[in-house]
Design an enzyme around this catalytic site. Sequence first.
Site, short mmCIF file in Angstrom:
data_model
loop_
_atom_site.label_atom_id
_atom_site.label_comp_id
_atom_site.label_asym_id
_atom_site.label_seq_id
_atom_site.Cartn_x
_atom_site.Cartn_y
_atom_site.Cartn_z
N ASN A 84 -10.37 7.89 -0.65
CA ASN A 84 -9.94 7.62 0.72
C ASN A 84 -8.94 8.68 1.19
O ASN A 84 -8.55 9.57 0.44
CB ASN A 84 -9.32 6.22 0.80
CG ASN A 84 -9.58 5.55 2.14
OD1 ASN A 84 -9.55 6.20 3.18
ND2 ASN A 84 -9.82 4.25 2.11
N HIS A 114 7.88 19.12 -15.16
CA HIS A 114 8.90 20.14 -14.94
C HIS A 114 10.09 19.90 -15.87
O HIS A 114 10.35 18.76 -16.27
CB HIS A 114 9.37 20.13 -13.49
CG HIS A 114 8.26 20.33 -12.51
ND1 HIS A 114 7.63 21.54 -12.34
CD2 HIS A 114 7.65 19.48 -11.65
CE1 HIS A 114 6.70 21.44 -11.42
NE2 HIS A 114 6.68 20.19 -11.00
N GLY A 141 -4.09 1.36 -2.58
CA GLY A 141 -3.42 2.39 -1.81
C GLY A 141 -2.09 2.81 -2.41
O GLY A 141 -1.36 2.01 -2.99
N ALA A 159 -1.95 -1.85 -5.48
CA ALA A 159 -1.38 -0.90 -4.52
C ALA A 159 0.09 -0.64 -4.80
O ALA A 159 0.85 -1.54 -5.13
CB ALA A 159 -1.57 -1.43 -3.11
N LYS A 179 2.11 -2.32 -15.29
CA LYS A 179 1.88 -3.11 -16.50
C LYS A 179 0.67 -4.01 -16.32
O LYS A 179 0.37 -4.44 -15.21
CB LYS A 179 3.11 -3.95 -16.84
CG LYS A 179 4.35 -3.13 -17.16
CD LYS A 179 5.54 -4.02 -17.51
CE LYS A 179 6.76 -3.19 -17.84
NZ LYS A 179 7.94 -4.05 -18.18
N ARG A 182 -3.36 -9.18 -16.38
CA ARG A 182 -4.33 -10.07 -17.01
C ARG A 182 -5.65 -9.34 -17.18
O ARG A 182 -5.90 -8.31 -16.53
CB ARG A 182 -4.56 -11.32 -16.16
CG ARG A 182 -5.08 -11.03 -14.76
CD ARG A 182 -5.35 -12.32 -13.99
NE ARG A 182 -5.79 -12.07 -12.62
CZ ARG A 182 -7.04 -11.78 -12.27
NH1 ARG A 182 -7.98 -11.69 -13.21
NH2 ARG A 182 -7.37 -11.57 -11.01
#
Length: 261
Positions: A84, A114, A141, A159, A179, A182
Amino acid sequence: MTEREKWEAGLWYDANFDEELRIEREKAEERYTEFNQTRPSQKEKRAELLHKLLPGMAEDVVILPHFYTDYGYNCVIGAGSYLNHGAYLMDCAKITIGQHCFIGPGCGMYTAIHPILPQERNSGMELCKPITLGDNVWLGGDVTILPGVTIGSNTVIGAGSVVVKDIPSGVVAVGNPCKVVRPITEEDGILHSKGGPAEFSTVPLLFVENFALCAHDQADSAINTGIIAEAGLLDGGLTAGFELILLEVLVQRGKEDVPGA
């Protein structure tokens, strides 16, 4: 060793000031800038530009502008994947996206590391680690994936998540740091969702032969649900929070578009 040789060997290298690498990044920037300025109707031109920029991209990949990458040739994108608007693939190291992956708007995959010390960071030194997504991965997103991360197949990342470590296959994961919440099971299917046999809040329009099932929050609740039940979708009931209206699909008869279709 040249900076390119150090880079390809996985060593610290001068990413900012090496002329050869700077020219290659500029070439990629020229191509994605041209792609980002195309019109939606210029599908052939978009495809041509993307294949020049991303030689490792399969034929039936969809990428929406704006799109950004450092080199382009370090990206491998599998068949049926969809990126997207606003995706950035910082492909200093290899970025592999499997087949049928959904990449939400604003997602970033960053392979560069870096130095922590400012005097070293200001010298342009950089280290890179690859990023790998398996097949059928869905990133919501604004997901950020950091260097060296692998996400297993059939996994969903919520998201806004920041993925700093590997995520296994077949799970839902979310958060900063991301994390596992489920595992994904058959109970996550549309016909087994919590809202009933079909939860139309996530499927607002379905076509059944000559009819469309539209989700609408103010439709007449006294509709005849028997026809819908015969389609095997709702067992004669309405989903919670939504009413259903039945519309004839005039498009299939060569007339006019159905509102909302």
